[in-house]
Design an enzyme around this catalytic site. Structure first.
Site, mmCIF file in Angstrom:
data_model
loop_
_atom_site.group_PDB
_atom_site.id
_atom_site.type_symbol
_atom_site.label_atom_id
_atom_site.label_comp_id
_atom_site.label_asym_id
_atom_site.label_seq_id
_atom_site.Cartn_x
_atom_site.Cartn_y
_atom_site.Cartn_z
ATOM 1 N N TYR A 156 0.804 -1.223 0.000
ATOM 2 C CA TYR A 156 0.000 0.000 0.000
ATOM 3 C C TYR A 156 0.839 1.276 0.000
ATOM 4 O O TYR A 156 0.696 2.135 -0.873
ATOM 5 C CB TYR A 156 -0.950 0.001 1.195
ATOM 6 C CG TYR A 156 -1.954 1.134 1.173
ATOM 7 C CD1 TYR A 156 -3.040 1.099 0.310
ATOM 8 C CD2 TYR A 156 -1.811 2.233 2.020
ATOM 9 C CE1 TYR A 156 -3.959 2.134 0.281
ATOM 10 C CE2 TYR A 156 -2.734 3.262 2.003
ATOM 11 C CZ TYR A 156 -3.804 3.216 1.128
ATOM 12 O OH TYR A 156 -4.699 4.244 1.095
ATOM 13 N N LYS A 160 1.302 4.047 -3.101
ATOM 14 C CA LYS A 160 0.898 5.450 -2.980
ATOM 15 C C LYS A 160 2.089 6.393 -3.167
ATOM 16 O O LYS A 160 1.948 7.482 -3.732
ATOM 17 C CB LYS A 160 0.235 5.680 -1.621
ATOM 18 C CG LYS A 160 -1.079 4.933 -1.448
ATOM 19 C CD LYS A 160 -2.093 5.285 -2.529
ATOM 20 C CE LYS A 160 -3.446 4.652 -2.285
ATOM 21 N NZ LYS A 160 -4.446 5.020 -3.313
#
Length: 263
Positions: A156, A160
């Site tokens: 994650y 990002k």
């Protein structure tokens, strides 16, 4: 002043628009008179929201789109252009997380998250940018986890962080088309996905205390920022990221124990 953002009549597409932050962005765009294309793998819920927007007098339509599949993105982009014409702005918002430590995350889960959260953003941007008018805007929703590693979240944070650099590269490489590309980094936002956390007694108060604004954010906080970045009013905002986190990073030194001051 009812068209201060100058988005009335402009076509904007939002991925991950069936729920959460994406649904709020779609709603907010419709509220200011934009024509909204709602893209989501969950096309049934996207259609339900689109129908509600149309009932309120807005122009909106849902399109099935799995951002992990290039063919699905291309098909959706073509359908949006056939329905609405030239697309002014795109919000890359679809994303998800598969929990695991970096030591334990499977390659399949790592690749699955990157396929949606990073590669999907590239493919969506490419599919729409080639037909965007001069001044068009790309808004990429990342996370404060792009700046601060979120442990036990697999790919994650890496995905990002990749969005930040890719968005800057888009702004530079597509400058001849005068297409802007910016990032929103949401902080602690209350959505259906995080509702279970806030159901635990004391969690909301502790999270709110970690922000200078002393509250947990709402999807509307992100939507308002997205509309500004889509708007010609932000014409000189480019290749940057905006942290919408209630001032959470500014609280770091205040969290350090200081006898006589905060402990």
């Amino acid at each position: 002043m009812n068209n201060w953002l100058e988005l009335k009549g402009r076509v904007c597409a939002v991925t991950g628009a069936a729920s959460g932050i994406g649904a709020q962005i779609a709603q907010s765009l419709a509220d200011v008179g934009a024509h909204v294309a709602l893209l989501d793998r969950d096309v049934d819920n996207a259609r339900t929201l689109a129908a509600q927007l149309c009932e309120a007098g807005c122009q909106a339509e849902a399109f099935a789109c799995d951002v992990s599949l290039e063919a699905s993105i291309v098909q959706a982009a073509q359908a949006v252009q056939q329905r609405f014409g030239t697309v002014w702005g795109v919000v890359n918002n679809a994303g998800f997380l598969r929990s695991a430590s970096l030591k334990d995350v499977t390659l399949a889960d790592w690749n699955a998250v990157l396929a949606v959260n990073l590669t999907g953003y590239l493919l969506v941007a490419r599919a729409f940018a080639q037909h965007m008018p001069e001044g068009g805007s790309l808004v990429n929703v990342a996370s404060i986890a792009a700046h601060f590693p979120q442990t036990h979240s697999g790919a994650y944070s890496a995905s990002k962080a990749g969005v930040l650099q890719m968005s800057r590269q888009m702004a530079v490489e597509w400058r001849d088309q005068s297409i802007r590309s910016n990032v929103i980094c949401p902080g602690l936002i209350r959505t259906a996905l995080s509702a279970a956390f806030y159901a635990v007694p004391g969690v909301e108060a502790k999270r709110a205390a970690m922000t200078a604004s002393q509250r947990v954010g709402e999807p509307a906080d992100i939507a308002h920022t997205a509309l500004f970045l889509l708007s010609p009013r932000s014409a000189y905002v480019n290749a940057t990221d905006i942290e919408v986190d209630g001032g959470m990073p500014a609280m770091l030194m205040d969290m350090v124990p200081r006898p006589g001051y905060n402990c």
